[in-house]
Design a protein around this motif. Structure first.
Motif, PDB file in Angstrom:
ATOM      1  N   LEU A  56     -12.009  -0.663  -5.030  1.00  0.00           N
ATOM      2  CA  LEU A  56     -11.076  -0.765  -3.990  1.00  0.00           C
ATOM      3  C   LEU A  56     -11.757   0.171  -2.806  1.00  0.00           C
ATOM      4  N   HIS A  94      -7.631   5.472   1.974  1.00  0.00           N
ATOM      5  CA  HIS A  94      -7.736   5.328   0.540  1.00  0.00           C
ATOM      6  C   HIS A  94      -6.763   6.156  -0.004  1.00  0.00           C
ATOM      7  N   GLY A 135      -3.291  -1.687  -3.439  1.00  0.00           N
ATOM      8  CA  GLY A 135      -4.295  -2.504  -2.609  1.00  0.00           C
ATOM      9  C   GLY A 135      -4.666  -3.524  -3.644  1.00  0.00           C
ATOM     10  N   CYS A 136      -4.701  -3.429  -4.946  1.00  0.00           N
ATOM     11  CA  CYS A 136      -5.169  -4.446  -5.628  1.00  0.00           C
ATOM     12  C   CYS A 136      -4.207  -5.708  -6.161  1.00  0.00           C
ATOM     13  N   GLU A 185      -9.774   1.659  -8.728  1.00  0.00           N
ATOM     14  CA  GLU A 185      -9.792   2.446  -7.520  1.00  0.00           C
ATOM     15  C   GLU A 185     -11.179   2.739  -6.922  1.00  0.00           C
ATOM     16  N   LYS A 228     -12.392  -6.464  -3.166  1.00  0.00           N
ATOM     17  CA  LYS A 228     -11.175  -6.917  -3.575  1.00  0.00           C
ATOM     18  C   LYS A 228     -10.971  -7.101  -5.165  1.00  0.00           C
ATOM     19  N   ARG A 285      -2.860   1.054   3.339  1.00  0.00           N
ATOM     20  CA  ARG A 285      -3.908   0.641   2.463  1.00  0.00           C
ATOM     21  C   ARG A 285      -4.616  -0.596   3.459  1.00  0.00           C
TER      22      ARG A 285
END
Ligand code: CTP
Length: 425
Positions: free
Chosen positions: A229, A151, A249-250, A226, A234, A146
Motif C-alpha cells: 500500500l 500512510h 486502505g486495503c 502495508e 491496490k 488514506r
C-alpha cells in the motif's frame, strides 16, 4: 533525509523519544513539533536533547527569530518554512483527536497548520484506547486520510495505558523507522499493480468449538500488505484467523477454513496482477466435523483428508502476466524444500522461511529465509517482517520490470542488483 516529527499528547509520546533517536541513528535530521498536550507527557527538553534541535511548540514563537523576516521573499512564516525544508512528516503518536483534526482540515495549532501546509508524504502512527480506535468515527477518518495518501502505521495489540488489552498500542519505534525509510527511499513503484495477499492460518473445525490449526499470526502477510500500500499498489488482503489490525486502505476479506480461502482467492484472482500466498493453509481438514460440541472421551480418532492446494490452482487459473509468489514454511532443509516447491508448484517466486526457532517465523516480529526463482536465489538475513516485506516486493517489482512477457512459461529476470545473490545459474 529531513524529517518533521509531530508528537501529540498520549502516553506513547515517550516512545517517540526513542523514535527520534532511531531516526537520527539512521542518518536523518529530525525537527520535532509538539502539541500542547504532548508537553504534558514529555518535556520539549527531552526531544531537543535527542534531536539536537530546538523543539517547535507554538504558532506564535518562531524558533529562529533571525530568519523570521526575509526581505527578498516576504515574512518567513515558521509553519510554512519547515514544510518546505522537510522530506517527510511523521506524526507519532497520532491521537484520535489529531486524526480527526487532520481528516477535517482544522489548523488551530502549530502541528495541524503544518499538516495542512505540508506537500510532502505524511506518515501517522496512531495510538489510543482500543474502543477509540475501533469507533466508526476514527475508522472513517483514517479512510479519509488514506484516500489522501497519508500512510498509516497500524497500531499493535497489547496492554494499553488505560489497563485495557486490545488494539491501539502505537507501533514500536523500530517499525515506524522502517516505514519512514521505506517511504523516503521509494517512489510509488507499485502503482498500477493490484496485489492479492493471503495471510494467517486457516482453521478446520473438529466440532462446534474445536479446530485443527497452525501457529501463523498473519504478521508477514499484513507487513506485505502495508508495504505494498505504501508503494502505491491496490491491495486485496484475505486473512484467516488473525488478531492484528487490518492495514487501512486495503480491500479486506476474512475467512476461516482452507475451503473458504480457496473460494475467495479464486473469486478475486481476476482482479489481481500479483498474488502472494503468505497464508499458512491447513493441509488437512476433518472429514466429518461435528456440528455440536463433542463430549470428552478417553481417546478420539479423527479422520483427516487433504485440502486442495490453492497455490497450484492459482498458477493454473491466472491470466498471462499475473505473477505468483508462494511461501514455504520450513523447519529444515530450507533451500532444498524451497527449490522443490518452486519446481513443483510452478510459481514465479518462492519465499522459503525458517519457522524452526522462536525469534523468526510464526508469531515472531522477525523473519529470515531465502527468495528463490528460476534464475537464482537471494538470502534474506534476519530482519523485521516489515523490512523483509520490502525486500520481497523489491524483488517482485524487479521481476515485473525486467521480464519480457511475465507469465507461466517465461524464464524470470535476474534479481535487481540491490539484492545479494547467493546463487545463480
Ligand atoms: N498452500 C496452498 N494450499 C494448500 C497448502 C499450501 O495454497 N492447501 C500454499 C501456501 O500458502 C504456501 C505454499 O502453498 O504459499 C507452500 O505451503 P507449504 O505448507 O510450505 O507447502 P505444502 O505444499 O503444504 O508442503 P509441506 O506442508 O509438505 O511442506
Amino acid at each position: 533525509m529531513k524529517i518533521l516529527l509531530g508528537v501529540c499528547g498520549g502516553i506513547a509520546a515517550y516512545k517517540s523519544a526513542e523514535l527520534t533517536r532511531e531516526l537520527r541513528r539512521r542518518g536523518a535530521t529530525v525537527q520535532v513539533i509538539m502539541t500542547a498536550n504532548a508537553e504534558r507527557f514529555v518535556t520539549p527538553l527531552t526531544f531537543a536533547a535527542l534531536s539536537g534541535q530546538q523543539v517547535m511548540t507554538s504558532l506564535w514563537q518562531p524558533v529562529n527569530s533571525d530568519v523570521a523576516t526575509d526581505e527578498a521573499h516576504g515574512f518567513d512564516i515558521e509553519h510554512i518554512r519547515v514544510t518546505q525544508d522537510a522530506d517527510l512528516l511523521v506524526i507519532a503518536p497520532a491521537t484520535a483527536n489529531f486524526i480527526a483534526t487532520m481528516a477535517h482540515g482544522f489548523s488551530d495549532d502549530l502541528l495541524s497548520s503544518v499538516c495542512l501546509a505540508a506537500k510532502m508524504p505524511i506518515i501517522i502512527a496512531p495510538a489510543m484506547n482500543s474502543n477509540m480506535w475501533s469507533h466508526p468515527a476514527t475508522q472513517s477518518n483514517l479512510v479519509t486520510l488514506r484516500q489522501r495518501n497519508v500512510h498509516i502505521v497500524a497500531p499493535g495489540s497489547g496492554e494499553l495505558a488505560c489497563g485495557m488489552v486490545g488494539d491501539g498500542r502505537m507501533a514500536e519505534p523500530m517499525q515506524i523507522a522502517d516505514h519512514v525509510f521505506e517511504l523516503g527511499q521509494r517512489t510509488s513503484d507499485l502503482a498500477g499493480e493490484t496485489i492479492l495477499i493471503t495471510a494467517g492460518g486457516t482453521r478446520e473445525p473438529i466440532d462446534a468449538v474445536r479446530y485443527v490449526g497452525n501457529r501463523s499470526s498473519g504478521k508477514m502477510g499484513f507487513a506485505l500488505a502495508e508495504s505494498a500500500l505504501a508503494r502505491g499498489a491496490k491491495v486485496i488482503l484475505i486473512s484467516a484467523s488473525t488478531a492484528i489490525p487490518v492495514p487501512v486502505g486495503c480491500d479486506h476479506l476474512r475467512v476461516t477454513t482452507a475451503s473458504e480461502l480457496e473460494q475467495q482467492v479464486l473469486t478475486q484472482l481476476d482482479r489481481a496482477s500479483m498474488v502472494i500466498m503468505a497464508a499458512a493453509v491447513s493441509d488437512y481438514r476433518v472429514v466429518s466435523p461435528a456440528t455440536r460440541k463433542l463430549k470428552k472421551q478417553a481417546s478420539l480418532t479423527l479422520e483427516l483428508t487433504q485440502t486442495p492446494d490453492i497455490l497450484r490452482q492459482v498458477v493454473q487459473a491466472r491470466a498471462a502476466g499475473t505473477l505468483v509468489v508462494g511461501f514455504a514454511a520450513e523447519t529444515e532443509n530450507i533451500l532444498e524444500e524451497g527449490r522443490r516447491k518452486l519446481r513443483e508448484k510452478g510459481v514465479d517466486m518462492i519465499v522459503a522461511n525458517d519457522v524452526s526457532g522462536s525469534d523468526t517465523g510464526f508469531e515472531s516480529d522477525d523473519n529470515a529465509g531465502v527468495i528463490l526463482w528460476e534464475g537464482g536465489e537471494v538470502r534474506l538475513h534476519r530482519a523485521s517482517k516489515r523490512s523483509m516485506a520490502g525486500r520481497i516486493l523489491d524483488h517482485l517489482h524487479g521481476v515485473r520490470k525486467e521480464s519480457v512477457t511475465p507469465g507461466t512459461d517465461v524464464p524470470l529476470a535476474r534479481s535487481p542488483s540491490s539484492l545479494d545473490p547467493i546463487f545463480s545459474g
